[in-house]
Design a protein around this motif. Structure first.
Motif, PDB file in Angstrom:
ATOM      1  N   SER A  56      -7.077  19.090   1.440  1.00 17.88           N
ATOM      2  CA  SER A  56      -5.970  18.425   0.745  1.00 17.88           C
ATOM      3  C   SER A  56      -6.526  17.286  -0.100  1.00 17.88           C
ATOM      4  CB  SER A  56      -4.962  17.849   1.753  1.00 17.88           C
ATOM      5  OG  SER A  56      -3.897  17.212   1.068  1.00 17.88           O
ATOM      6  N   GLU A  57      -5.758  16.933  -1.104  1.00 18.81           N
ATOM      7  CA  GLU A  57      -6.060  15.751  -1.899  1.00 18.81           C
ATOM      8  C   GLU A  57      -4.951  14.742  -1.655  1.00 18.81           C
ATOM      9  OE1 GLU A  57      -6.378  17.226  -5.885  1.00 18.81           O
ATOM     10  OE2 GLU A  57      -8.426  17.927  -5.564  1.00 18.81           O
ATOM     11  N   THR A  89      -9.826  14.568   7.976  1.00 15.80           N
ATOM     12  CA  THR A  89     -10.932  13.644   7.785  1.00 15.80           C
ATOM     13  C   THR A  89     -11.199  13.500   6.294  1.00 15.80           C
ATOM     14  OG1 THR A  89     -11.904  14.447   9.842  1.00 15.80           O
ATOM     15  CG2 THR A  89     -13.352  13.209   8.380  1.00 15.80           C
ATOM     16  N   ILE A  90     -11.458  12.273   5.883  1.00 18.79           N
ATOM     17  CA  ILE A  90     -11.759  12.024   4.479  1.00 18.79           C
ATOM     18  C   ILE A  90     -13.178  12.525   4.181  1.00 18.79           C
ATOM     19  CG2 ILE A  90     -12.134  10.235   2.737  1.00 18.79           C
ATOM     20  CD1 ILE A  90      -9.878   8.647   4.150  1.00 18.79           C
ATOM     21  N   LEU A 110       0.845  -1.190   0.000  1.00 14.78           N
ATOM     22  CA  LEU A 110       0.000   0.000   0.000  1.00 14.78           C
ATOM     23  C   LEU A 110       0.881   1.241   0.000  1.00 14.78           C
ATOM     24  CD1 LEU A 110      -2.690  -0.731   2.753  1.00 14.78           C
ATOM     25  CD2 LEU A 110      -2.824  -1.156   0.306  1.00 14.78           C
ATOM     26  N   SER A 111       0.394   2.292  -0.645  1.00 14.35           N
ATOM     27  CA  SER A 111       1.086   3.578  -0.558  1.00 14.35           C
ATOM     28  C   SER A 111       0.056   4.689  -0.461  1.00 14.35           C
ATOM     29  CB  SER A 111       1.995   3.801  -1.767  1.00 14.35           C
ATOM     30  OG  SER A 111       1.237   4.011  -2.932  1.00 14.35           O
ATOM     31  N   ALA A 112       0.490   5.810   0.086  1.00 13.06           N
ATOM     32  CA  ALA A 112      -0.355   6.992   0.190  1.00 13.06           C
ATOM     33  C   ALA A 112       0.527   8.206  -0.072  1.00 13.06           C
ATOM     34  CB  ALA A 112      -0.985   7.092   1.578  1.00 13.06           C
ATOM     35  N   LYS A 113      -0.001   9.126  -0.846  1.00 16.58           N
ATOM     36  CA  LYS A 113       0.740  10.348  -1.165  1.00 16.58           C
ATOM     37  C   LYS A 113      -0.198  11.534  -1.020  1.00 16.58           C
ATOM     38  CE  LYS A 113       4.035  12.948  -2.702  1.00 16.58           C
ATOM     39  NZ  LYS A 113       4.820  13.563  -1.685  1.00 16.58           N
ATOM     40  N   ALA A 114       0.157  12.449  -0.111  1.00 23.85           N
ATOM     41  CA  ALA A 114      -0.646  13.637   0.140  1.00 23.85           C
ATOM     42  C   ALA A 114      -0.153  14.805  -0.699  1.00 23.85           C
ATOM     43  CB  ALA A 114      -0.575  14.003   1.623  1.00 23.85           C
ATOM     44  N   GLY A 166      -4.549  -0.972  -7.995  1.00 20.47           N
ATOM     45  CA  GLY A 166      -5.500   0.102  -8.206  1.00 20.47           C
ATOM     46  C   GLY A 166      -5.159   1.318  -7.388  1.00 20.47           C
ATOM     47  N   LEU A 167      -6.022   2.308  -7.506  1.00 18.54           N
ATOM     48  CA  LEU A 167      -5.820   3.532  -6.741  1.00 18.54           C
ATOM     49  C   LEU A 167      -7.149   4.131  -6.376  1.00 18.54           C
ATOM     50  CD1 LEU A 167      -6.318   6.380  -8.534  1.00 18.54           C
ATOM     51  CD2 LEU A 167      -4.337   5.475  -9.701  1.00 18.54           C
ATOM     52  N   CYS A 168      -7.095   4.982  -5.383  1.00 23.07           N
ATOM     53  CA  CYS A 168      -8.271   5.693  -4.910  1.00 23.07           C
ATOM     54  C   CYS A 168      -7.844   7.134  -4.661  1.00 23.07           C
ATOM     55  CB  CYS A 168      -8.791   5.045  -3.622  1.00 23.07           C
ATOM     56  SG  CYS A 168     -10.422   5.585  -3.114  1.00 23.07           S
ATOM     57  N   ALA A 169      -8.636   8.092  -5.143  1.00 21.06           N
ATOM     58  CA  ALA A 169      -8.358   9.502  -4.934  1.00 21.06           C
ATOM     59  C   ALA A 169      -9.209  10.008  -3.771  1.00 21.06           C
ATOM     60  CB  ALA A 169      -8.672  10.287  -6.197  1.00 21.06           C
ATOM     61  N   PHE A 170      -8.600  10.813  -2.918  1.00 18.90           N
ATOM     62  CA  PHE A 170      -9.258  11.293  -1.709  1.00 18.90           C
ATOM     63  C   PHE A 170      -9.256  12.813  -1.660  1.00 18.90           C
ATOM     64  CE2 PHE A 170      -7.460   7.175  -0.770  1.00 18.90           C
ATOM     65  CZ  PHE A 170      -8.444   6.539  -0.033  1.00 18.90           C
TER      66      PHE A 170
END
Length: 121
Positions: free
Chosen positions: A88-89, A116-117, A76-80, A102-106
């Motif tokens: 923020s995205e 908070t998402i 897993l990875s996360a990039k702010a 896959g990926l998910c945009a937040f």
């Protein structure tokens, strides 16, 4: 703030399992050793367990292997992105070989000092 944003994204991914119910024996996280250690402390009983990246054996176009079990694992990875006006995205990704990635945009908002998402796509 990046750490807090990415913690929220990792928390979402670890709780929602958007990659499905594969038979993974570990989850490896991209990030500094300190960040990974903090996430292991935050999710001490996660199934499959979160492990430091040095326990992963990487193979091109295939699921990573958990060195402790010899079985498939997930990365897993996360990039702010830099926040603007307490918004923020971020992008969260998962990889367990070409067939399971896959990926998910937040979109995240800061409320009372906590990220908070607001939405996930």
């Amino acid at each position: 703030d990046d750490f807090k944003i990415e913690m929220a994204v990792y928390g979402y991914l670890l709780e929602k399992h958007p990659w499905g119910n594969g038979e993974y024996t570990a989850i490896f996280l991209e990030g500094s050793d300190a960040w990974v250690a903090a996430l292991i402390r935050k999710f001490p009983n996660h199934v499959p367990p979160i492990k430091p990246s040095n326990r992963a054996q990487l193979r091109p176009n295939q699921a990573p292997i958990d060195k402790d079990t010899g079985k498939p694992a997930l990365i897993l990875s996360a990039k702010a992105m830099d926040p603007t006006n307490d918004v923020s995205e971020a992008i969260g990704t998962w990889y367990a070989g070409e067939a399971v990635s896959g990926l998910c945009a937040f979109v995240l908002v800061k409320v009372d000092g906590q990220w908070t998402i607001q939405s996930a796509k």
